[in-house]
Design an enzyme around this catalytic site. Sequence first.
Site, PDB file in Angstrom:
ATOM      1  CB  CYS A   2      43.779  36.496  39.043  1.00 32.20           C
ATOM      2  SG  CYS A   2      44.011  36.284  37.269  1.00 32.20           S
ATOM      3  NE  ARG A  50      44.898  33.730  32.690  1.00 28.64           N
ATOM      4  CZ  ARG A  50      45.095  33.302  31.443  1.00 28.64           C
ATOM      5  NH1 ARG A  50      45.690  32.134  31.226  1.00 28.64           N
ATOM      6  NH2 ARG A  50      44.709  34.030  30.411  1.00 28.64           N
ATOM      7  CG  LEU A  51      37.696  33.260  36.173  1.00 27.26           C
ATOM      8  CD1 LEU A  51      37.276  31.800  36.317  1.00 27.26           C
ATOM      9  CD2 LEU A  51      36.661  34.165  36.821  1.00 27.26           C
ATOM     10  CB  ILE A  53      38.591  36.728  31.311  1.00 29.94           C
ATOM     11  CG1 ILE A  53      38.074  36.265  32.677  1.00 29.94           C
ATOM     12  CG2 ILE A  53      37.525  37.487  30.538  1.00 29.94           C
ATOM     13  CD1 ILE A  53      36.855  35.384  32.642  1.00 29.94           C
ATOM     14  N   GLY A  76      42.104  41.377  37.824  1.00 29.59           N
ATOM     15  CA  GLY A  76      41.205  42.337  37.206  1.00 29.59           C
ATOM     16  C   GLY A  76      41.251  42.290  35.701  1.00 29.59           C
ATOM     17  CD  GLU A  77      39.534  40.762  32.681  1.00 26.68           C
ATOM     18  OE1 GLU A  77      40.292  41.013  31.700  1.00 26.68           O
ATOM     19  OE2 GLU A  77      39.324  39.615  33.109  1.00 26.68           O
ATOM     20  CG  ASP A 100      44.218  42.034  30.820  1.00 28.20           C
ATOM     21  OD1 ASP A 100      44.716  40.900  30.968  1.00 28.20           O
ATOM     22  OD2 ASP A 100      43.243  42.421  31.483  1.00 28.20           O
ATOM     23  CB  ILE A 291      17.377  36.507  42.135  1.00 23.07           C
ATOM     24  CG1 ILE A 291      17.348  35.286  43.049  1.00 23.07           C
ATOM     25  CG2 ILE A 291      17.131  37.791  42.895  1.00 23.07           C
ATOM     26  CD1 ILE A 291      18.583  35.178  43.929  1.00 23.07           C
ATOM     27  N   GLY A 365      24.956  46.581  37.113  1.00 20.95           N
ATOM     28  CA  GLY A 365      24.638  48.004  37.152  1.00 20.95           C
ATOM     29  C   GLY A 365      25.104  48.712  38.402  1.00 20.95           C
TER      30      GLY A 365
END
Length: 630
Positions: A2, A50-51, A53, A76-77, A100, A291, A365
């Site tokens: 978010c 909010r996105l 998930i 976040g998560e 969460d 890419i 990564g």
Amino acid sequence: MCGICGFVYADRDRAVHPEIVEIMTATITHRGPDEKGIYAKENVGLGMRRLSIIDLGSGQQPIHNEDKTIWVVFNGELYNYRELTHSLTRLGHKFYTASDTEVLVHAYEEFGDDFLEYLNGMYAFALWDDRNKRLIVARDRLGIKPLYYTLHDNAFLFGSELKTLLAYPGTSRNVDLFALNEYLSFEYIPTPRTIFQNIAKLPPGHALSYSQGDLKIWQYWDVNLARSENLQPKPAQEYELELLEILRSSIRKEMVSDVPVGVLLSGGLDSTTVAALMAEAAPGNVKSFSIRFDDPSFDESYYARLAARHLQTEHHELTLTPKLVLELVPQLAKVLDEPLGDSSIIPTFLLSQFTRRHVKVALGGDGGDELFGGYSTLQAHRLVEYYEMLLPGFVRHRVVPWLVDRLPVSFDNISLDFKIRRFIGGRGIPIVMRHHQWLGSFTVAQKQKLLQPWTQLQERDTYQIAFQHQRNSQAQEALNQLLYCDLKLYLEGDILPKVDRASMANSLEVRVPLLNHTLVEYVAKLPHNMKLHGLTTKYILRRAMRPYLPKEIIQRGKKGFNMPVAKWFSGPLRPLLEEMLSAERLQREGFFNPNYVQQLLQEHLSGRKDHRKLLWTLLVFELWYEHWGN
């Protein structure tokens, strides 16, 4: 994932106008296009986008506790939210969602400020304790998620991006000259400073409280690299097995989602490690994204395709063309509300845009170089020692510089002449200063020619913040000092903001399992020769992943996600470069010496010198200043 924002007036009798919260929240719609939420009561206003998930149906924010005396907005998560939900439920807490986010209000009720120690994730959040009239704001341990704040209008303001604070009436946009000075050398602005006066970034692993005008900041976590210097080393095989176990755990935790998850795959060791362990956890169900550059010296697509075939991922590839770049570069300032002179923001943005067409969440990564010692600068520091010991002073001071000045200029990616000039330029200065000079852009000597207000800055040590982190590391070994600085500076100031802005501008959540704090704490305890072994970087990671990855990838050196800026400055980007760095514009703004900038331009465009980093750093600032600074 978010975006959050809000403010609290010091005066409890001063009522919040909800429309101001709405305006601030609207500036970060891209971070959360699915939903918005507002809390406005008395002197407190909280906003979020909010996105969705986790818990798509009932996870709407702001979220509250049972009696609605504690409210939170969260970006976040939390990867251990299921375990925490179970534990808190057994302690008597009643949950009304499966998200969460709700863990935060109940954990705060149960543990007070110590609740931060129980969180595993990437996050920035603001929690309002209505009983005690107290706001708690916190940022994750490594700084994966951003958090800005300021004191203005007798209030505390916060937001996920600077633009939220600028949307509040009367917020100053005065450029901080000390921040500009740091930006020109580092290519980013180290925390806690921002490009604007009186606006700050909350450092990673820190929290703050605000109550009736009283602001308190404290650190709740830090990485301890010094501890590794006093531990009895074990056989490398033991480290391999332990590392693999923690890597698997971190990646599986961060794959938890109620929507499809992909992986950003460059073909480098770090991203391929993440992809390999994702493929192990979910065989046949991993989508990978990469890419491709037309310029072979910048292109890594061969290795990405090699990794995808080996791991049997569903691979997707985007070709980066000058046309895509030309369309995006002028729009950079909309993505970056603070200048960031890392040209890889371009391919990162385009890759995020491409990936979002297929998935809503992707693992990357990032963090592997800082954690395991992957940067070629670490090898170069060791070579400097040999250079100083083996060559006579006359050769070092006279002969070598004379030869370097006569090297032909190449605009290829990290070309030989580029590396040699950088190497020689770092000779004879303190290791921490040399490290950041190699990674960064303008030297102090160059800034004396560049900056018009230099007299206000000359007593300020550009690298003071780096020396401060070197001391804070408490490490005796130079490698550990540099790794600590990389985590606190380059990672947090450049890599993570780049990924956050590029991905969130496209409403894509990017997770970084190599920065899960359990993994970071384990790797921090490894002996330094398990990271840089002679001149072999990421030694223990290479050993641990040998059974899982192609030999070509295990043995690859550091490439970097760079862009052919040097060539494009002489081609498709030249008109924009000359317009944004024109003498008239620079004279009007008063920051940079037009004559010196014109010299840099002419030397680069004629091919006499390679000023790609200097010119890109200036171009990004000018694009930013045109959009945000006026």
